[in-house]
Design a protein around this motif. Structure first.
Motif, PDB file in Angstrom:
ATOM      1  N   UNK A  11      31.549  45.526  45.576  1.00  0.00           N
ATOM      2  CA  UNK A  11      32.646  45.256  44.637  1.00  0.00           C
ATOM      3  C   UNK A  11      32.803  43.757  44.425  1.00  0.00           C
ATOM      4  N   UNK A  12      32.693  42.987  45.529  1.00  0.00           N
ATOM      5  CA  UNK A  12      32.842  41.529  45.428  1.00  0.00           C
ATOM      6  C   UNK A  12      31.702  40.938  44.591  1.00  0.00           C
ATOM      7  N   UNK A  31      52.710  40.542  40.081  1.00  0.00           N
ATOM      8  CA  UNK A  31      52.694  42.002  39.929  1.00  0.00           C
ATOM      9  C   UNK A  31      53.249  42.704  41.156  1.00  0.00           C
ATOM     10  N   UNK A  32      53.288  41.994  42.295  1.00  0.00           N
ATOM     11  CA  UNK A  32      53.721  42.648  43.528  1.00  0.00           C
ATOM     12  C   UNK A  32      54.835  41.885  44.250  1.00  0.00           C
ATOM     13  N   UNK A  69      45.188  37.074  38.034  1.00  0.00           N
ATOM     14  CA  UNK A  69      45.366  37.047  39.493  1.00  0.00           C
ATOM     15  C   UNK A  69      46.837  37.305  39.795  1.00  0.00           C
ATOM     16  N   UNK A  70      47.064  38.229  40.712  1.00  0.00           N
ATOM     17  CA  UNK A  70      48.434  38.488  41.161  1.00  0.00           C
ATOM     18  C   UNK A  70      48.714  37.558  42.337  1.00  0.00           C
ATOM     19  N   UNK A  77      49.415  30.839  47.099  1.00  0.00           N
ATOM     20  CA  UNK A  77      48.459  31.726  46.422  1.00  0.00           C
ATOM     21  C   UNK A  77      48.249  31.297  44.972  1.00  0.00           C
ATOM     22  N   UNK A  84      40.706  28.977  41.458  1.00  0.00           N
ATOM     23  CA  UNK A  84      39.730  30.008  41.098  1.00  0.00           C
ATOM     24  C   UNK A  84      39.509  30.006  39.580  1.00  0.00           C
TER      25      UNK A  84
ATOM     26  N   UNK B 287      45.348  37.449  51.642  1.00  0.00           N
ATOM     27  CA  UNK B 287      45.733  37.697  50.241  1.00  0.00           C
ATOM     28  C   UNK B 287      44.608  37.398  49.263  1.00  0.00           C
ATOM     29  N   UNK B 291      43.086  40.017  46.753  1.00  0.00           N
ATOM     30  CA  UNK B 291      43.031  39.692  45.325  1.00  0.00           C
ATOM     31  C   UNK B 291      41.639  39.913  44.768  1.00  0.00           C
ATOM     32  N   UNK B 293      39.383  41.816  45.932  1.00  0.00           N
ATOM     33  CA  UNK B 293      39.081  43.249  45.952  1.00  0.00           C
ATOM     34  C   UNK B 293      39.730  43.964  44.767  1.00  0.00           C
ATOM     35  N   UNK B 309      46.840  47.617  43.042  1.00  0.00           N
ATOM     36  CA  UNK B 309      47.549  46.334  42.915  1.00  0.00           C
ATOM     37  C   UNK B 309      48.980  46.396  43.463  1.00  0.00           C
ATOM     38  N   UNK B 310      49.777  47.403  43.078  1.00  0.00           N
ATOM     39  CA  UNK B 310      51.132  47.440  43.647  1.00  0.00           C
ATOM     40  C   UNK B 310      51.147  47.679  45.157  1.00  0.00           C
ATOM     41  N   UNK B 312      49.221  46.186  47.238  1.00  0.00           N
ATOM     42  CA  UNK B 312      48.636  45.029  47.922  1.00  0.00           C
ATOM     43  C   UNK B 312      49.516  44.501  49.057  1.00  0.00           C
ATOM     44  N   UNK B 313      50.812  44.332  48.746  1.00  0.00           N
ATOM     45  CA  UNK B 313      51.730  43.819  49.779  1.00  0.00           C
ATOM     46  C   UNK B 313      51.806  44.804  50.937  1.00  0.00           C
TER      47      UNK B 313
END
Lengths: 385, 349
Positions: A11-12, A31-32, A69-70, A77, A84, B287, B291, B293, B309-310, B312-313
């Motif tokens: 995946x990476x 997003x989170x 990016x989230x 971050x 990035x 993180x 991200x 991934x 995504x949601x 992740x935390x």
């Protein structure tokens, strides 16, 4: 376990090898994190516009590629995400919050990356301090001033209207207060008090009890929709008759879910239109969203991407699309109409305020209703304050 | 468990006490630094920025580990001490004071403030002290926001990139060498402090304060020293952060930062310098990995990405919980076990 590892590595690798020749734009989203409830629809708006643009010719035939990016509203971050983006060769960026936009001010200026963020702090509109920062809505101070102007104009009684402020004691909450107080005094408001209500508050009774004693006619709130809902419900409980004026992040379509009928009769400030409002651009949004109503933040994200892409188109028309050429092009933008989705936008080399027009919305029977667009004069002394 | 190679015989106490007693260790370390120093030549600015963030986090984590892991004084206000150092260094730098002096000045201010908030540690222990340091966090955050003339208040404070003898460290690669140098010095300081008299006093206080007092340890003086040194180093981390990001605001030094430093030393290993380094690497990278991934999954399976995504935390939290259950002594112990495994292989004893 081994399979999982192999899948992860694959995946990476896949993520690294999906490069294309499009104009790359970084999309820094929450997003989170703590502002995800508004960050996600805002990001959706940006993505929707870019998808629409790519389907309709892109930038002179070249597509725009968003790298999202989230960053979960974490400055560290955000910094890593920005690096990035720059390593991927972005020409512009869509940012998000105040903390990260400020932390990146010097980096974007050094790297010549124009940034459109949803942080409307006044000092980010001053090119002398933040040369590569842009927004698609006016600064918090301008928004507040426009709201006060509207309230003053609609005030019919002979006495001066009494005004109080409720805001969280953090950078976002306190930044427009001095400017608003000054303007309110100028307009003839009587300032009767101020209180702090935290963004995570579940009760605002003590603060409102002290405000009740001074009987304000209007109360400004600058928080988030949940904290505003708490304030409105407690005010209703205490039998307060004041009218609330809420800032751009203090109210949206969720206010009725959270505050119920306590929200009725109050006002909000917005940088864009409400979903379904009769403007040319709404046709595209309705098509893209298959008539599923979206939050006002979605519309603002849509407009932010539209203005940025317009800058890229202008840069392309003049030659190469680079961060510098986009900035230069944007600074020549005059009265660009985002198809009615927001007031017309102009940027100047020494003034990055997109406009001084703010949409006033009223909360009536479970719905946000557009009232009018209040426009102020572009005064030099207000830039950055 | 500390194991040296067979045939390693010391002829002096000084050699036995050495940080790196074997040639193998020294060679490994030299190779490690050689690779690290070469990094800016072949890595892009994204990876370099991650390395810089890790190095700054290492200083913060090592300094908190000195206070909490070695001396047993809980602190929930470390993020704010980092902030004091950042503002201190930034203000001094903006006054035209050379970079290293400004950095030290920021550390000194943080040390003084840290010692003030360390005073309650004579009376308070454990969770009570944690709450008192939490109060420090809240008070300092308030000061950052409201001392506008000094800190820039809500508008933040711009800082210039470090400049030494006219040479500006204004890129990720250039500033990396500077941050690496300061980080190595800070790690060496903490490692050596633990081996000195005050260090042993810290450990005695952590293990049982009454016994420590009985053998002549001045509790108050040593606790204050621990707060002072820990905050000084936190201030150094803050000063580096301020000069690296070139713009500081009160939001950057919130409760979240304090908690993330605590997470670093718990994941890495309480009381272990190496553990702090591992913890800083782990918490900074996690993180980013998540991200990467989620972004890559977005390319392969967008529907799956929308679900992940949601989460992740939550995944971040889950990783921490699993770590605490399966390796409560942290990554440092895992490292020791791994080394032991290779030394004893193929025998299990």
């Amino acid at each position: 376990m081994k399979k999982l590892l192999v899948l992860t590595v694959l995946a990476l690798v896949a993520s690294i090898s999906t490069a294309s020749a499009a104009y790359k734009v970084g999309l820094l989203s929450d997003l989170t994190g703590p502002t995800s409830s508004v960050g996600a629809p805002y990001a959706d708006g940006i993505k929707a516009y870019v998808a629409w643009l790519n389907d309709n010719g892109g930038i002179a035939g070249e597509p725009v590629e968003l790298i999202q990016v989230d960053y979960a509203y974490n400055v560290q971050q955000a910094l890593a995400a920005y690096k990035r983006f720059t390593s991927s060769g972005i020409v512009a960026m869509q940012g998000w919050g105040t903390g990260d936009t400020e932390a990146l001010v010097k980096f974007v200026a050094k790297d010549h990356i124009p940034v459109f963020s949803a942080s409307y702090s006044a000092h980010l509109m001053d090119p002398a301090k933040a040369p590569y920062n842009f927004t698609a809505a006016p600064d918090y101070s301008t928004q507040g001033r426009a709201g006060l102007k509207y309230l003053r104009e609609s005030w019919k009684e002979a006495r001066a209207p009494k005004l109080a402020f409720v805001f969280p004691d953090n950078p976002y909450g306190s930044v427009p207060i001095p400017a608003m107080k000054e303007f309110a005094t100028e307009l003839g408001f009587e300032i009767v008090g101020q209180e702090n209500v935290d963004l995570k508050a579940i009760d605002a009774t003590p603060q409102l009890l002290s405000l009740k004693k001074v009987e304000p006619d209007f109360v400004w709130t600058g928080g988030t929709t949940p904290s505003t809902a708490v304030i409105m419900k407690d005010a209703q409980k205490l039998g307060m008759t004041c009218t609330f004026l809420t800032n751009i992040w203090s109210s949206d379509e969720n206010i009725f879910k959270l505050a119920g009928d306590a929200a009725n009769g109050h006002f909000g400030l917005q940088g864009g239109v409400i979903y379904g409002q009769d403007v040319p651009g709404m046709k595209i949004i309705r098509e893209l969203t298959k008539d599923q109503p979206q939050m006002t933040h979605y519309v603002r994200g849509f407009v932010s991407a539209m203005v940025m892409c317009e800058g890229m188109k202008m840069a392309k028309a003049g030659g190469e699309v680079t961060g510098e050429s986009i900035k230069a092009a944007l600074e020549t933008m005059r009265d660009f109409d985002p198809q009615g989705l927001a007031p017309a936008i102009s940027y100047f080399a020494d003034d990055h305020r997109p406009n001084l027009s703010v949409n006033i919305t009223a909360f009536t029977d479970g719905k946000l209703e557009f009232v009018k667009t209040e426009t102020l004069e572009r005064k030099k002394e207000w830039l950055g304050h | 468990m500390s194991m040296h190679k067979c045939g390693l015989f010391y002829t002096t106490y000084a050699r036995e006490d050495g940080l790196f007693p074997s040639k193998f260790q020294k060679t490994c370390l030299a190779l490690f630094f050689a690779v690290l120093l070469a990094c800016p030549q072949f890595l892009d600015s994204y990876v370099m920025s991650i390395l810089n963030l890790i190095l700054i986090a290492v200083i913060g984590a090592v300094s908190l580990n000195l206070l909490t892991g070695v001396c047993g004084q809980m602190s929930l206000g470390h993020g704010a001490f980092v902030g004091v150092g950042a503002y201190g260094a930034a203000v001094l730098s903006n006054l035209g004071i050379p970079f290293f002096l400004a950095l030290l000045g920021g550390g000194a201010v943080a040390a003084m403030i840290g010692m003030v908030f360390g005073i309650p540690s004579l009376r308070l222990k454990g969770i009570y002290l944690a709450i008192s340091t939490l109060a420090a966090q809240l008070i300092l955050e308030y000061v950052f926001l409201h001392a506008g003339s000094l800190t820039g208040g809500a508008n933040g404070l711009p800082v210039d990139a470090p400049e030494i003898m006219g040479y500006s460290f204004d890129t990720d690669s250039k500033i990396f060498y500077l941050i690496l140098l300061v980080t190595v010095l800070c790690v060496l300081v903490v490692t050596n402090v633990i081996r000195t008299r005050p260090g042993r006093a810290f450990v005695a206080i952590r293990d049982y304060h009454q016994s420590a007092e009985n053998v002549g340890v001045n509790l108050f003086a040593f606790k204050l020293q621990a707060f002072g040194l820990s905050s000084f180093l936190a201030g150094i981390a803050g000063g580096l952060w301020a000069h690296y990001t070139m713009y500081i605001t009160p939001e950057q030094f919130s409760m979240g930062l304090s908690i993330s430093y605590l997470a670093m030393i718990i994941i890495g290993g309480m009381g272990s310098v190496l553990g702090s380094i591992f913890g800083a690497i782990f918490i900074t990278l996690l993180p980013e990995m998540l991200n990467l991934l989620t972004t890559s999954l977005g390319g392969i399976a967008p529907d799956l990405s929308a679900i992940i995504v949601p989460m992740k935390e939550g995944v971040f939290g889950l990783m921490l919980v699993l770590f605490l259950i399966f390796e409560p002594e942290g990554l440092a112990r895992k490292w020791r076990l791994t080394k032991a495994y290779w030394k004893l292989f193929p025998f299990a004893y």
